[in-house]
Write an enzyme that holds these catalytic residues in place. Sequence first.
Site, PDB file in Angstrom:
ATOM      1  N   ALA A 215       1.112  -1.139  -0.308  1.00  0.00           N
ATOM      2  CA  ALA A 215      -0.034   0.142  -0.064  1.00  0.00           C
ATOM      3  C   ALA A 215       0.998   1.233   0.155  1.00  0.00           C
ATOM      4  O   ALA A 215       2.065   1.308   0.660  1.00  0.00           O
ATOM      5  CB  ALA A 215      -0.922   0.033   1.075  1.00  0.00           C
ATOM      6  N   SER A 216       0.269   2.200  -0.445  1.00  0.00           N
ATOM      7  CA  SER A 216       1.037   3.488  -0.673  1.00  0.00           C
ATOM      8  C   SER A 216       0.171   4.818  -0.215  1.00  0.00           C
ATOM      9  O   SER A 216      -0.603   4.902  -0.837  1.00  0.00           O
ATOM     10  CB  SER A 216       1.794   3.879  -2.102  1.00  0.00           C
ATOM     11  N   ALA A 217       0.604   5.698   0.526  1.00  0.00           N
ATOM     12  CA  ALA A 217      -0.148   6.936   1.125  1.00  0.00           C
ATOM     13  C   ALA A 217       0.797   7.887   0.875  1.00  0.00           C
ATOM     14  O   ALA A 217       1.663   7.879   0.555  1.00  0.00           O
ATOM     15  CB  ALA A 217      -0.685   6.625   2.292  1.00  0.00           C
TER      16      ALA A 217
ATOM     17  N   ILE B  65       2.240   9.773   3.280  1.00  0.00           N
ATOM     18  CA  ILE B  65       3.115   9.909   4.363  1.00  0.00           C
ATOM     19  C   ILE B  65       3.984   8.603   4.441  1.00  0.00           C
ATOM     20  O   ILE B  65       5.254   8.894   4.478  1.00  0.00           O
ATOM     21  CB  ILE B  65       2.332  10.113   5.882  1.00  0.00           C
ATOM     22  N   ALA B  66       3.486   7.491   3.977  1.00  0.00           N
ATOM     23  CA  ALA B  66       4.559   6.229   4.045  1.00  0.00           C
ATOM     24  C   ALA B  66       4.096   5.324   3.052  1.00  0.00           C
ATOM     25  O   ALA B  66       2.806   5.424   2.467  1.00  0.00           O
ATOM     26  CB  ALA B  66       4.255   5.672   5.452  1.00  0.00           C
ATOM     27  N   GLN B  67       4.482   4.209   2.948  1.00  0.00           N
ATOM     28  CA  GLN B  67       4.213   3.002   1.945  1.00  0.00           C
ATOM     29  C   GLN B  67       4.549   1.789   2.756  1.00  0.00           C
ATOM     30  O   GLN B  67       5.564   1.790   3.514  1.00  0.00           O
ATOM     31  CB  GLN B  67       5.025   3.218   0.686  1.00  0.00           C
TER      32      GLN B  67
ATOM     33  N   LYS C 254       6.540  -0.435   7.627  1.00  0.00           N
ATOM     34  CA  LYS C 254       5.668   0.879   7.114  1.00  0.00           C
ATOM     35  C   LYS C 254       7.054   2.085   7.118  1.00  0.00           C
ATOM     36  O   LYS C 254       7.424   2.349   8.253  1.00  0.00           O
ATOM     37  CB  LYS C 254       5.000   1.266   8.379  1.00  0.00           C
TER      38      LYS C 254
ATOM     39  N   ASP D 221     -10.490   6.030  14.720  1.00  0.00           N
ATOM     40  CA  ASP D 221     -10.758   5.711  13.495  1.00  0.00           C
ATOM     41  C   ASP D 221     -10.982   4.625  13.052  1.00  0.00           C
ATOM     42  O   ASP D 221     -10.341   3.966  12.183  1.00  0.00           O
ATOM     43  CB  ASP D 221      -9.777   6.412  12.386  1.00  0.00           C
TER      44      ASP D 221
END
Length: 556
Positions: A132-134, A136-138, A153, A288
């Site tokens: 996964a990739s976001a 701030i981090a992957q 992470k 969340d």
Amino acid sequence: MGAARDLGRLHDIASVLIRYGMGDLVRRLGLSRVLERAGHALHWQDPEAMAHMAPPQRLRRALEDLGPTFIKLGQILSTRVDLLAPEYLDALEGLVDDVPAVPFEEIREQLEVDLGAPPEEVFQWLDTEPLASASIAQVHRARTQDGREVILKIRRPGIEETVEADLRLLSRLADLAESELAEARRYRPREVVRQFSRSLKRELDFAREARNADRVRENFRREEELVIPVVHWEWTGERLNVQDFVDGIPGRDLAAVDEAGLDRRLLARRGAHAVLHMTLVDGFFHADPHGGNVFFLPDNRLALIDFGMMGSLSEERRQQVGDLLMALVNRDTEATVDTLLEWTAGPPSDPERLAVEVDAFLDTYHGLPLRELHFAEMVTDLMSLIREHELTLPPDLSLLFKSFLSLDGLGRRLDDSFDIVGEARPFLRRLMSRRYRPETVWRNARNRLGATMDLLNGLPRDLRRLMRLARRGALQVNVDLTRLIQFGHQMDRAASRLAVGLVTAALIISTAIVVAFLEDGPTFLGLPVFTTLGLGGAVAGMFWLALSIRHGSHRD
């Protein structure tokens, strides 16, 4: 605006806002003047495609285009159920935090520093393609030398510099919004940005996230149905979080839940018990718990991941939550209003109308069977009432209600008959009974007695200091009036214009008198000198006055 290094980023922000139809906001904040003086051109034409997009969707798209810091800001704003209307909350919940991954070779050097050795030596196997990739981090999968499946992470290289620059600009924009936009003040932009800055900086520290996970795991050490991934501290630090890989069914994939033969109703109840225990018993909760952070495991167990956004409730705050819920159940208008006012910072604009509307709100839900009571609708109506009276909740309570709403939504997707109020009833009874235990009453009495004794012991000293200041004439009372400095500047400008106007009128009158009574006098190029000077001064004064009024009207 401050440092010139931020002008390029400021131009990007203004351009995106204009693109999504927020050009008036750019003008009112004064950003266009700043950028135009710095030589940056802005394109004010709004694309026709944006004219048909609803404002909440335009806000979401703008935040996505502005990058990681603003995406996180949108996620924080989506927790402020007391500030934003439901349509904005729904739009911000749909923020896409899915960006192209950084090629593994570009993060290899940072990863090797954080691991203390090349990744190939530390792990038996490491997938260079991210899971996964976001923003701030992957996340990458790996296998340790002893065969444990883990995830890495990894914080994006250089992300902290981008975040710091954006936080500086956000702080300045919040100052502008609070001073220049009257309708924005009730949203407390400075406080929102301060809260967001603290939250984002904590989220950038992966070691803090790992400590949060350990704390929740310790709180649930006797609960086998809830799984919290184990953190591998030998490799975990500020930029890297290594923890066990969770091989389960994502909370959003309900079809896979049915295929696996899992009990939806039992999953909903166990998820509710976990979140309610975190909030009302431990006071430290996952803020969340949506479908992306919950996984379903065999034997109807659950796993929670991503402990970057956490909420914390003191014992006093938990008691207040219990008081509010009991007041709602008992249809106690006075107790409900008292609790709401105790939470909010400022007084309501109309206390009597607030009491009447709270009573009508309670009457709407009074007597309904639990199965017909929709918690999400009730909280939404209550938050709408708070917004209408320009009240705001503390950040910890905003996270709490957001967590409850996420839990209610996930529970109802799993089970149509899910009832969060019914699930919360045993926890509330336990919370209220704990308040009146002898040890609790004794502890509270002892603390209050200690505080009272401290106050009494310090009272003679404080009075002596007060009297000493009064005798010296040094006792002062400071009155802080809102926008007093700006009002003073306006009065100063008005006085200057009045003075110039009076001088101009005096020049015109004196010139007329000179022309009427002075038949002979010095001339220059055939024109009387005194008359020319008087009229010239009058024209100059009128010209300056006109420019001053025009400039002042634009600035105001």
